[in-house]
Design a protein around this motif. Structure first.
Motif, PDB file in Angstrom:
ATOM      1  N   ARG A 294       3.391   1.254  -0.035  1.00 13.86           N
ATOM      2  CA  ARG A 294       4.747   1.468   0.502  1.00 13.86           C
ATOM      3  C   ARG A 294       5.440   2.574  -0.287  1.00 13.86           C
ATOM      4  O   ARG A 294       5.605   2.482  -1.492  1.00 13.86           O
ATOM      5  CB  ARG A 294       5.573   0.187   0.424  1.00 13.86           C
ATOM      6  N   ALA A 295       5.844   3.634   0.436  1.00  9.10           N
ATOM      7  CA  ALA A 295       6.513   4.776  -0.190  1.00  9.10           C
ATOM      8  C   ALA A 295       8.020   4.658  -0.013  1.00  9.10           C
ATOM      9  O   ALA A 295       8.507   4.312   1.066  1.00  9.10           O
ATOM     10  CB  ALA A 295       6.019   6.069   0.433  1.00  9.10           C
ATOM     11  N   THR A 296       8.743   4.913  -1.094  1.00  9.24           N
ATOM     12  CA  THR A 296      10.203   4.970  -1.059  1.00  9.24           C
ATOM     13  C   THR A 296      10.621   6.292  -1.698  1.00  9.24           C
ATOM     14  O   THR A 296       9.784   7.039  -2.209  1.00  9.24           O
ATOM     15  CB  THR A 296      10.833   3.794  -1.838  1.00  9.24           C
ATOM     16  N   ALA A 297      11.913   6.555  -1.706  1.00 11.31           N
ATOM     17  CA  ALA A 297      12.405   7.796  -2.316  1.00 11.31           C
ATOM     18  C   ALA A 297      12.151   7.824  -3.819  1.00 11.31           C
ATOM     19  O   ALA A 297      11.940   8.880  -4.404  1.00 11.31           O
ATOM     20  CB  ALA A 297      13.902   7.954  -2.040  1.00 11.31           C
ATOM     21  N   GLY A 298      12.156   6.640  -4.458  1.00  9.62           N
ATOM     22  CA  GLY A 298      12.003   6.584  -5.909  1.00  9.62           C
ATOM     23  C   GLY A 298      10.585   6.413  -6.407  1.00  9.62           C
ATOM     24  O   GLY A 298      10.293   6.693  -7.564  1.00  9.62           O
ATOM     25  N   GLY A 299       9.690   5.930  -5.571  1.00  9.15           N
ATOM     26  CA  GLY A 299       8.326   5.684  -6.015  1.00  9.15           C
ATOM     27  C   GLY A 299       7.486   5.049  -4.936  1.00  9.15           C
ATOM     28  O   GLY A 299       7.926   4.895  -3.794  1.00  9.15           O
ATOM     29  N   THR A 300       6.277   4.674  -5.298  1.00  5.88           N
ATOM     30  CA  THR A 300       5.315   4.113  -4.350  1.00  5.88           C
ATOM     31  C   THR A 300       4.781   2.797  -4.904  1.00  5.88           C
ATOM     32  O   THR A 300       4.397   2.726  -6.074  1.00  5.88           O
ATOM     33  CB  THR A 300       4.149   5.096  -4.133  1.00  5.88           C
ATOM     34  N   LEU A 301       4.743   1.778  -4.072  1.00  7.25           N
ATOM     35  CA  LEU A 301       4.313   0.446  -4.496  1.00  7.25           C
ATOM     36  C   LEU A 301       2.997   0.083  -3.825  1.00  7.25           C
ATOM     37  O   LEU A 301       2.900   0.067  -2.592  1.00  7.25           O
ATOM     38  CB  LEU A 301       5.380  -0.592  -4.140  1.00  7.25           C
ATOM     39  N   LEU A 302       1.986  -0.202  -4.632  1.00 15.61           N
ATOM     40  CA  LEU A 302       0.685  -0.657  -4.147  1.00 15.61           C
ATOM     41  C   LEU A 302       0.613  -2.163  -4.296  1.00 15.61           C
ATOM     42  O   LEU A 302       0.892  -2.694  -5.373  1.00 15.61           O
ATOM     43  CB  LEU A 302      -0.444  -0.004  -4.954  1.00 15.61           C
ATOM     44  N   THR A 303       0.239  -2.869  -3.229  1.00 12.86           N
ATOM     45  CA  THR A 303      -0.003  -4.306  -3.274  1.00 12.86           C
ATOM     46  C   THR A 303      -1.485  -4.530  -3.026  1.00 12.86           C
ATOM     47  O   THR A 303      -2.023  -4.072  -2.012  1.00 12.86           O
ATOM     48  CB  THR A 303       0.831  -5.054  -2.210  1.00 12.86           C
ATOM     49  N   PHE A 304      -2.147  -5.225  -3.958  1.00 13.85           N
ATOM     50  CA  PHE A 304      -3.596  -5.419  -3.873  1.00 13.85           C
ATOM     51  C   PHE A 304      -3.994  -6.684  -4.620  1.00 13.85           C
ATOM     52  O   PHE A 304      -3.176  -7.309  -5.300  1.00 13.85           O
ATOM     53  CB  PHE A 304      -4.326  -4.217  -4.494  1.00 13.85           C
ATOM     54  N   TRP A 305      -5.269  -7.070  -4.505  1.00 15.49           N
ATOM     55  CA  TRP A 305      -5.819  -8.148  -5.326  1.00 15.49           C
ATOM     56  C   TRP A 305      -7.333  -8.058  -5.334  1.00 15.49           C
ATOM     57  O   TRP A 305      -7.946  -7.449  -4.465  1.00 15.49           O
ATOM     58  CB  TRP A 305      -5.359  -9.525  -4.853  1.00 15.49           C
ATOM     59  N   PHE A 306      -7.911  -8.637  -6.371  1.00 10.39           N
ATOM     60  CA  PHE A 306      -9.360  -8.775  -6.477  1.00 10.39           C
ATOM     61  C   PHE A 306      -9.721 -10.182  -6.053  1.00 10.39           C
ATOM     62  O   PHE A 306      -8.989 -11.126  -6.308  1.00 10.39           O
ATOM     63  CB  PHE A 306      -9.831  -8.566  -7.923  1.00 10.39           C
ATOM     64  N   SER A 307     -10.868 -10.331  -5.408  1.00 11.35           N
ATOM     65  CA  SER A 307     -11.385 -11.665  -5.109  1.00 11.35           C
ATOM     66  C   SER A 307     -12.867 -11.674  -5.418  1.00 11.35           C
ATOM     67  O   SER A 307     -13.527 -10.631  -5.417  1.00 11.35           O
ATOM     68  CB  SER A 307     -11.125 -12.042  -3.644  1.00 11.35           C
ATOM     69  N   GLY A 308     -13.386 -12.849  -5.711  1.00 10.15           N
ATOM     70  CA  GLY A 308     -14.804 -12.973  -6.035  1.00 10.15           C
ATOM     71  C   GLY A 308     -15.224 -14.429  -6.031  1.00 10.15           C
ATOM     72  O   GLY A 308     -14.383 -15.330  -6.132  1.00 10.15           O
ATOM     73  N   ALA A 309     -16.522 -14.654  -5.915  1.00  8.18           N
ATOM     74  CA  ALA A 309     -17.040 -16.017  -5.883  1.00  8.18           C
ATOM     75  C   ALA A 309     -16.934 -16.673  -7.252  1.00  8.18           C
ATOM     76  O   ALA A 309     -16.691 -17.877  -7.358  1.00  8.18           O
ATOM     77  CB  ALA A 309     -18.489 -16.015  -5.408  1.00  8.18           C
ATOM     78  N   GLN A 310     -17.131 -15.891  -8.321  1.00  2.00           N
ATOM     79  CA  GLN A 310     -17.034 -16.425  -9.675  1.00  2.00           C
ATOM     80  C   GLN A 310     -15.825 -15.805 -10.363  1.00  2.00           C
ATOM     81  O   GLN A 310     -15.459 -14.661 -10.092  1.00  2.00           O
ATOM     82  CB  GLN A 310     -18.298 -16.088 -10.470  1.00  2.00           C
ATOM     83  N   ALA A 311     -15.226 -16.567 -11.269  1.00  2.00           N
ATOM     84  CA  ALA A 311     -14.079 -16.041 -12.000  1.00  2.00           C
ATOM     85  C   ALA A 311     -14.518 -14.901 -12.903  1.00  2.00           C
ATOM     86  O   ALA A 311     -15.485 -15.014 -13.641  1.00  2.00           O
ATOM     87  CB  ALA A 311     -13.432 -17.150 -12.835  1.00  2.00           C
ATOM     88  N   ALA A 312     -13.829 -13.785 -12.799  1.00  2.00           N
ATOM     89  CA  ALA A 312     -14.120 -12.619 -13.627  1.00  2.00           C
ATOM     90  C   ALA A 312     -12.853 -12.245 -14.386  1.00  2.00           C
ATOM     91  O   ALA A 312     -11.796 -12.090 -13.779  1.00  2.00           O
ATOM     92  CB  ALA A 312     -14.574 -11.449 -12.761  1.00  2.00           C
ATOM     93  N   PRO A 313     -12.930 -12.123 -15.707  1.00  2.00           N
ATOM     94  CA  PRO A 313     -11.729 -11.752 -16.468  1.00  2.00           C
ATOM     95  C   PRO A 313     -11.272 -10.338 -16.136  1.00  2.00           C
ATOM     96  O   PRO A 313     -12.082  -9.450 -15.919  1.00  2.00           O
ATOM     97  CB  PRO A 313     -12.180 -11.866 -17.933  1.00  2.00           C
ATOM     98  N   LEU A 314      -9.962 -10.160 -16.081  1.00  2.00           N
ATOM     99  CA  LEU A 314      -9.379  -8.862 -15.739  1.00  2.00           C
ATOM    100  C   LEU A 314      -8.776  -8.171 -16.954  1.00  2.00           C
ATOM    101  O   LEU A 314      -7.848  -7.377 -16.819  1.00  2.00           O
ATOM    102  CB  LEU A 314      -8.300  -9.036 -14.667  1.00  2.00           C
ATOM    103  N   GLY A 315      -9.310  -8.456 -18.135  1.00  2.00           N
ATOM    104  CA  GLY A 315      -8.772  -7.853 -19.352  1.00  2.00           C
ATOM    105  C   GLY A 315      -8.769  -6.344 -19.315  1.00  2.00           C
ATOM    106  O   GLY A 315      -7.843  -5.692 -19.800  1.00  2.00           O
ATOM    107  N   ASP A 316      -9.797  -5.729 -18.718  1.00  2.00           N
ATOM    108  CA  ASP A 316      -9.869  -4.270 -18.644  1.00  2.00           C
ATOM    109  C   ASP A 316      -9.015  -3.695 -17.513  1.00  2.00           C
ATOM    110  O   ASP A 316      -8.888  -2.484 -17.398  1.00  2.00           O
ATOM    111  CB  ASP A 316     -11.325  -3.812 -18.460  1.00  2.00           C
ATOM    112  N   GLN A 317      -8.462  -4.546 -16.666  1.00  2.00           N
ATOM    113  CA  GLN A 317      -7.577  -4.107 -15.587  1.00  2.00           C
ATOM    114  C   GLN A 317      -6.196  -4.734 -15.746  1.00  2.00           C
ATOM    115  O   GLN A 317      -5.476  -4.920 -14.782  1.00  2.00           O
ATOM    116  CB  GLN A 317      -8.157  -4.478 -14.214  1.00  2.00           C
TER     117      GLN A 317
END
Length: 196
Positions: free
Chosen positions: A93-116
């Motif tokens: 979503r783009a606005t005059a002040g910035g852009t907002l990304l909405t996302f998520w990761f999914s997976g069968a096994q839990a994976a740590p997101l420490g690097d993300q």
């Protein structure tokens, strides 16, 4: 030093301390606060004064519990935290002040997101304006401890239950209608329309 002189100094200090305490007590007793109105209800109300609170609380639990994930505009398979995962992009979503990304990761096994995580802004997805040949990285700020964070929400794990996240990027030009979302560990970029 003479014992009599020392005793005189001690008495002087005690006397000064006593005077100071008495003065503080006298000042505390002398206030010009008006007394509280009596709770008997004999007061009058003004037509101009509003007795309604500025904020009226209401029960929002039904709306929250009925919330659903936003529709996925595109996804890609890859790895996160050394585990197979899917990157799902819901919106750019783009606005005059910035852009907002909405996302998520999914997976069968839990994976740590420490690097993300929020402190690993350089590992977050990038937005690519292919036609304009420009790459957008997340906005960052420096914490009072000197650490750099992205302007984003955080999640600890990628797992079966989706944990939507958002990241704030610089504003896109008005002419940009589509961007590619690219993420390390995912070979295929995800092309999504820009919402305005």
């Amino acid at each position: 030093m003479n014992t009599a002189t020392a005793a005189t100094r001690v008495r002087s200090r005690v006397a000064l301390a006593s005077i100071a305490v008495a003065a503080i007590a006298a000042l505390a007793a002398c206030t010009d606060d008006t007394p509280e109105p009596s709770p008997s209800g004999s007061g009058s109300s003004s037509a101009t004064a509003s007795s309604a609170p500025a904020f009226v609380p209401s029960d929002q639990s039904a709306k929250v519990l009925a919330a659903t994930l936003p529709a996925v505009q595109g996804s890609a398979k890859g790895t996160v935290g050394k585990q197979p995962a899917t990157l799902n992009v819901a919106e750019v979503r783009a606005t005059a002040g910035g852009t907002l990304l909405t996302f998520w990761f999914s997976g069968a096994q839990a994976a740590p997101l420490g690097d993300q995580g929020e402190k690993s802004w350089e590992n977050q997805p990038t937005l690519v304006d292919v036609a304009g040949k420009k790459v957008y990285e997340p906005f960052t700020f420096t914490h009072s401890r000197g650490e750099t964070y992205c302007l984003c929400t955080d999640a600890a794990y990628a797992r079966g239950d989706a944990q939507p996240r958002t990241i704030y990027y610089p504003a896109l030009p008005d002419t940009v209608t589509t961007v590619e979302v690219r993420q390390a560990g995912f070979d295929k970029p995800i092309s999504v329309p820009v919402t305005r």
